[in-house]
Structures are given as structure tokens and as C-alpha cells.
Design a protein around this motif. Structure first.
Motif, PDB file in Angstrom:
ATOM      1  N   VAL A 136       0.848  -1.191   0.000  1.00 34.85           N
ATOM      2  CA  VAL A 136       0.000   0.000   0.000  1.00 34.85           C
ATOM      3  C   VAL A 136       0.883   1.241   0.000  1.00 34.85           C
ATOM      4  O   VAL A 136       1.823   1.346   0.808  1.00 34.85           O
ATOM      5  CB  VAL A 136      -0.893   0.048   1.263  1.00 34.85           C
ATOM      6  CG1 VAL A 136      -1.887   1.202   1.181  1.00 34.85           C
ATOM      7  CG2 VAL A 136      -1.605  -1.273   1.491  1.00 34.85           C
ATOM      8  N   ARG A 137       0.573   2.174  -0.892  1.00 37.76           N
ATOM      9  CA  ARG A 137       1.205   3.485  -0.781  1.00 37.76           C
ATOM     10  C   ARG A 137       0.376   4.322   0.183  1.00 37.76           C
ATOM     11  O   ARG A 137      -0.860   4.300   0.133  1.00 37.76           O
ATOM     12  CB  ARG A 137       1.291   4.190  -2.140  1.00 37.76           C
ATOM     13  CG  ARG A 137       2.003   5.538  -2.047  1.00 37.76           C
ATOM     14  CD  ARG A 137       2.148   6.217  -3.386  1.00 37.76           C
ATOM     15  NE  ARG A 137       2.730   7.543  -3.210  1.00 37.76           N
ATOM     16  CZ  ARG A 137       2.928   8.415  -4.195  1.00 37.76           C
ATOM     17  NH1 ARG A 137       2.607   8.095  -5.442  1.00 37.76           N
ATOM     18  NH2 ARG A 137       3.458   9.597  -3.947  1.00 37.76           N
ATOM     19  N   HIS A 138       1.037   5.038   1.077  1.00 38.27           N
ATOM     20  CA  HIS A 138       0.294   5.791   2.090  1.00 38.27           C
ATOM     21  C   HIS A 138      -0.697   6.764   1.452  1.00 38.27           C
ATOM     22  O   HIS A 138      -0.523   7.225   0.322  1.00 38.27           O
ATOM     23  CB  HIS A 138       1.244   6.524   3.043  1.00 38.27           C
ATOM     24  CG  HIS A 138       1.946   7.710   2.447  1.00 38.27           C
ATOM     25  ND1 HIS A 138       1.314   8.900   2.166  1.00 38.27           N
ATOM     26  CD2 HIS A 138       3.243   7.896   2.097  1.00 38.27           C
ATOM     27  CE1 HIS A 138       2.178   9.772   1.675  1.00 38.27           C
ATOM     28  NE2 HIS A 138       3.355   9.175   1.609  1.00 38.27           N
ATOM     29  N   ALA A 139      -1.752   7.069   2.183  1.00 37.30           N
ATOM     30  CA  ALA A 139      -2.784   7.983   1.705  1.00 37.30           C
ATOM     31  C   ALA A 139      -2.279   9.430   1.760  1.00 37.30           C
ATOM     32  O   ALA A 139      -1.154   9.704   2.208  1.00 37.30           O
ATOM     33  CB  ALA A 139      -4.047   7.818   2.538  1.00 37.30           C
ATOM     34  N   VAL A 140      -3.113  10.361   1.312  1.00 33.35           N
ATOM     35  CA  VAL A 140      -2.690  11.762   1.157  1.00 33.35           C
ATOM     36  C   VAL A 140      -2.423  12.397   2.525  1.00 33.35           C
ATOM     37  O   VAL A 140      -3.261  12.327   3.432  1.00 33.35           O
ATOM     38  CB  VAL A 140      -3.765  12.577   0.413  1.00 33.35           C
ATOM     39  CG1 VAL A 140      -3.309  14.025   0.239  1.00 33.35           C
ATOM     40  CG2 VAL A 140      -4.049  11.941  -0.954  1.00 33.35           C
ATOM     41  N   ALA A 141      -1.267  13.021   2.652  1.00 33.80           N
ATOM     42  CA  ALA A 141      -0.861  13.666   3.899  1.00 33.80           C
ATOM     43  C   ALA A 141      -0.937  15.186   3.770  1.00 33.80           C
ATOM     44  O   ALA A 141      -1.129  15.733   2.680  1.00 33.80           O
ATOM     45  CB  ALA A 141       0.563  13.244   4.258  1.00 33.80           C
ATOM     46  N   LEU A 142      -0.808  15.871   4.899  1.00 34.01           N
ATOM     47  CA  LEU A 142      -0.679  17.327   4.862  1.00 34.01           C
ATOM     48  C   LEU A 142       0.515  17.704   3.990  1.00 34.01           C
ATOM     49  O   LEU A 142       1.521  16.995   3.964  1.00 34.01           O
ATOM     50  CB  LEU A 142      -0.462  17.886   6.270  1.00 34.01           C
ATOM     51  CG  LEU A 142      -1.634  17.832   7.264  1.00 34.01           C
ATOM     52  CD1 LEU A 142      -1.189  18.371   8.609  1.00 34.01           C
ATOM     53  CD2 LEU A 142      -2.827  18.610   6.735  1.00 34.01           C
ATOM     54  N   SER A 143       0.396  18.811   3.285  1.00 35.43           N
ATOM     55  CA  SER A 143       1.488  19.226   2.408  1.00 35.43           C
ATOM     56  C   SER A 143       2.701  19.663   3.224  1.00 35.43           C
ATOM     57  O   SER A 143       2.571  20.128   4.363  1.00 35.43           O
ATOM     58  CB  SER A 143       1.035  20.370   1.498  1.00 35.43           C
ATOM     59  OG  SER A 143       0.868  21.555   2.248  1.00 35.43           O
ATOM     60  N   LYS A 144       3.864  19.500   2.626  1.00 35.35           N
ATOM     61  CA  LYS A 144       5.084  19.907   3.308  1.00 35.35           C
ATOM     62  C   LYS A 144       5.080  21.402   3.604  1.00 35.35           C
ATOM     63  O   LYS A 144       5.645  21.852   4.611  1.00 35.35           O
ATOM     64  CB  LYS A 144       6.296  19.549   2.448  1.00 35.35           C
ATOM     65  CG  LYS A 144       6.516  18.057   2.291  1.00 35.35           C
ATOM     66  CD  LYS A 144       7.731  17.757   1.435  1.00 35.35           C
ATOM     67  CE  LYS A 144       7.944  16.254   1.286  1.00 35.35           C
ATOM     68  NZ  LYS A 144       9.127  15.929   0.448  1.00 35.35           N
ATOM     69  N   ALA A 145       4.413  22.179   2.729  1.00 36.32           N
ATOM     70  CA  ALA A 145       4.365  23.623   2.921  1.00 36.32           C
ATOM     71  C   ALA A 145       3.579  24.014   4.164  1.00 36.32           C
ATOM     72  O   ALA A 145       3.784  25.097   4.724  1.00 36.32           O
ATOM     73  CB  ALA A 145       3.745  24.298   1.687  1.00 36.32           C
ATOM     74  N   ASP A 146       2.658  23.145   4.586  1.00 32.79           N
ATOM     75  CA  ASP A 146       1.818  23.435   5.744  1.00 32.79           C
ATOM     76  C   ASP A 146       2.290  22.738   7.006  1.00 32.79           C
ATOM     77  O   ASP A 146       1.593  22.767   8.030  1.00 32.79           O
ATOM     78  CB  ASP A 146       0.362  23.029   5.453  1.00 32.79           C
ATOM     79  CG  ASP A 146      -0.259  23.829   4.326  1.00 32.79           C
ATOM     80  OD1 ASP A 146       0.120  25.007   4.169  1.00 32.79           O
ATOM     81  OD2 ASP A 146      -1.105  23.280   3.611  1.00 32.79           O
ATOM     82  N   TRP A 147       3.470  22.130   6.941  1.00 33.70           N
ATOM     83  CA  TRP A 147       3.970  21.375   8.085  1.00 33.70           C
ATOM     84  C   TRP A 147       5.345  21.885   8.466  1.00 33.70           C
ATOM     85  O   TRP A 147       6.240  21.979   7.638  1.00 33.70           O
ATOM     86  CB  TRP A 147       4.044  19.882   7.747  1.00 33.70           C
ATOM     87  CG  TRP A 147       4.442  19.010   8.887  1.00 33.70           C
ATOM     88  CD1 TRP A 147       5.626  18.353   9.050  1.00 33.70           C
ATOM     89  CD2 TRP A 147       3.661  18.700  10.041  1.00 33.70           C
ATOM     90  NE1 TRP A 147       5.632  17.644  10.219  1.00 33.70           N
ATOM     91  CE2 TRP A 147       4.434  17.838  10.854  1.00 33.70           C
ATOM     92  CE3 TRP A 147       2.385  19.064  10.476  1.00 33.70           C
ATOM     93  CZ2 TRP A 147       3.972  17.340  12.078  1.00 33.70           C
ATOM     94  CZ3 TRP A 147       1.921  18.551  11.686  1.00 33.70           C
ATOM     95  CH2 TRP A 147       2.708  17.714  12.461  1.00 33.70           C
TER      96      TRP A 147
END
Length: 292
Positions: free
Chosen positions: A145-156
Motif C-alpha cells: 500500500v502506498r500511504h494515503a494523502v498527507a498534509l502538504s510539506k508547505a503546511d507542516w
């Protein structure tokens, strides 16, 4: 021509005293004997539909094995496609109240060599033949499984390994709980990043499976030799397994496993939340499937 009607079901089987026995259902509306199946609900995934329909028509919760060749036929002027899987009962006892007697009024377990004579429809025979090509036994799935959508790097603004799923990603993780539960439960492995662990968390919590975070599957700490050694252990264990990782190397793990099992890579780069299943038996590949 694209099918206008989509359905899913299973060839449900068990080991009898004299060999494999298959479950056939009788539908009073049509007066037929056939395999359990039914149409997808709006927005429903094939794997979810197969589980639901088999349970509703037999009272038996199925554990899906290898996929079978789909069946195509005309249904009142529309092309219908039915996707089937081999399946075994999750428990010995059926839940009788799950079955509407107006839909299904009988279920019989038929020895494999007598099933063809009991089937009403010629279109079910290729499905039976596909089932019969492989000696009836339970297969072992290895799921990537490829991980699901995460918070963007720009917002973290913290350590990237701690970056979690966003709302869309959490919704996909909830969907994966149902889809991955279609297959036999086993071990669960993941990158130690939060977004990978969170992708498997609903499934692992529901199935009572512990998830192991592995540095060798984690971006930034990737050690190719250790990763392939771990994959060798998973393949050689003969146990079901789910592996979740990053897009940067989940495809490499799929490619490595394909090479170990002697098959071409079954799918291109996985998108976020997608997965591929290798069905094995006795250490050899029996079938693959890909789900978006």
C-alpha cells in the motif's frame, strides 16, 4: 464496449471429506442455481461489494483469495460485468438472519466434480473452470500500500516523519479498513513515518493486528540491503502481510517482490492510497491484483 452494470461475488469453497465443496445458492425469483454475487451500490468498491453480497446471500462472511476471470453477459440489453474471487468462510457457522429468503431460499455445498451439472447458466462455467485450474487451497496475500494523502510539506513545520494524513487521507484510511479486511489477516509492516502508520491504523485496529514500523522502509533512513532482507523474510514466511510505504520506494518493493516471484511488475507507479496484492501458494505466485 464498457459495461453498464458492475457486480461482484465469489466462488465460496471449503474442504469436504472427499475434496473441495463449492457453495451454490438458489434464487426463487429466477429458479436458478448460481454463485453468490450482486450489483455494486453507488460509489462502492468491488472488494467491498463482493464481501457484502456474499454475506447477504449466504450468511457467510467470506475471506477472499485469488481473483478469477470476470464474467461478461447481456442483461436486458446492457453489458454486465461480474468480478469474482475465490473465497473461504471466515467462520464455520452461517448467520441465517442475514439472508432474505425472498432473494435466496437455499444454499448447498456441492462437491467440485458435480458443480458443473448443477449450475443453471452457461456463463458461470468459465468461472468454475478458472477456479478449477488451480488446486483448491487457501492462498497467502502480500499487499503493498502506498500511504494515503498527507498534509502538504508547505503546511507542516515539524519533523517530516511526523507529518500526518489530511482529511482526505484519513477518509481513504477508513476505506482501506474495509478493503484490506477482505483478505486473510496477518502481519502488518510500515514505514515509521506517521502518514504510513496512520494509513494502516484503522485496518489494524479493526482486525486486531499490530503494525510494526520499520526504519528500513522509512524515507531518510532507507537502507536498501536491510529493506530487501526484510522483504525476503516476508515472502518466505508463508504468512499474509500488508506493507505500507512511501511513493519514493513502495514501487521498488513491488518490483523486487515481482522479481522474487518470477513475474513482471503488475502495475505502474502506485498513486497515494492505492495497493497491489500478490497471491502466493507454496512460495509461488498464483495471481496479482491492483486496486485504486
Amino acid at each position: 464496449m464498457q459495461p453498464e452494470i458492475l457486480a461482484a461475488g465469489a466462488v465460496l469453497w471449503r474442504q469436504g471429506e472427499d475434496g473441495p465443496e463449492l457453495a451454490l445458492i438458489h434464487r426463487p425469483k429466477y429458479g436458478d442455481w448460481t454463485f453468490p454475487k450482486g450489483k455494486l451500490k453507488r460509489g462502492e468498491h468491488l472488494l467491498a461489494a463482493a464481501q457484502r453480497e456474499v454475506f447477504e446471500e449466504t450468511g457467510i462472511r467470506p475471506v477472499l483469495g485469488r481473483p478469477l476471470a470476470p464474467s461478461f453477459y447481456d442483461k436486458e440489453g446492457k453489458l454486465k460485468r461480474v468480478d469474482y474471487w475465490c473465497a473461504t468462510p471466515a467462520a464455520a457457522e452461517a448467520v441465517d438472519e442475514a439472508v432474505d429468503p425472498r432473494e435466496v431460499d437455499d444454499l448447498e455445498w456441492i462437491p467440485l466434480d458435480r458443480v458443473a451439472d448443477r449450475l443453471t447458466y452457461e456463463r458461470d462455467r468459465p468461472v468454475l473452470e478458472d477456479f478449477s485450474r488451480e488446486i483448491a487451497r487457501e492462498t497467502v496475500p502480500i499487499v503493498f500500500v502506498r500511504h494515503a494523502v498527507a498534509l502538504s510539506k508547505a503546511d507542516w513545520f515539524d519533523q517530516d516523519e511526523l507529518r500526518p494524513l489530511n482529511q482526505r487521507g484519513r477518509e481513504r484510511a477508513q476505506q482501506l479498513e474495509v478493503l484490506l479486511a477482505a483478505f486473510p489477516a496477518g502481519a502488518a509492516y510500515s514505514s515509521s513515518s506517521a502518514r504510513c502508520l496512520e494509513t494502516l491504523l484503522p485496518y489494524c485496529a479493526a482486525e486486531g493486528v499490530a503494525v510494526t514500523g520499520l526504519p528500513e522502509f522509512t524515507i531518510g533512513t532507507l537502507k536498501p540491503a536491510k529493506a530487501t532482507a526484510r522483504l525476503d523474510e516476508i515472502i518466505e514466511s508463508g504468512r499474509p502481510a500488508v506493507v505500507c510505504g512511501h511513493g519514493e520506494h513502495i514501487d521498488e518493493m513491488v518490483a523486487y517482490t515481482s522479481g522474487r516471484l518470477g513475474t513482471p511488475v503488475p502495475v505502474g507507479p502506485l498513486e497515494k492510497g492505492e495497493f497491489v496484492v500478490f497471491h502466493t501458494a507454496g512460495g509461488r505466485l498464483v495471481a496479482t491484483e491492483h486496486h485504486d
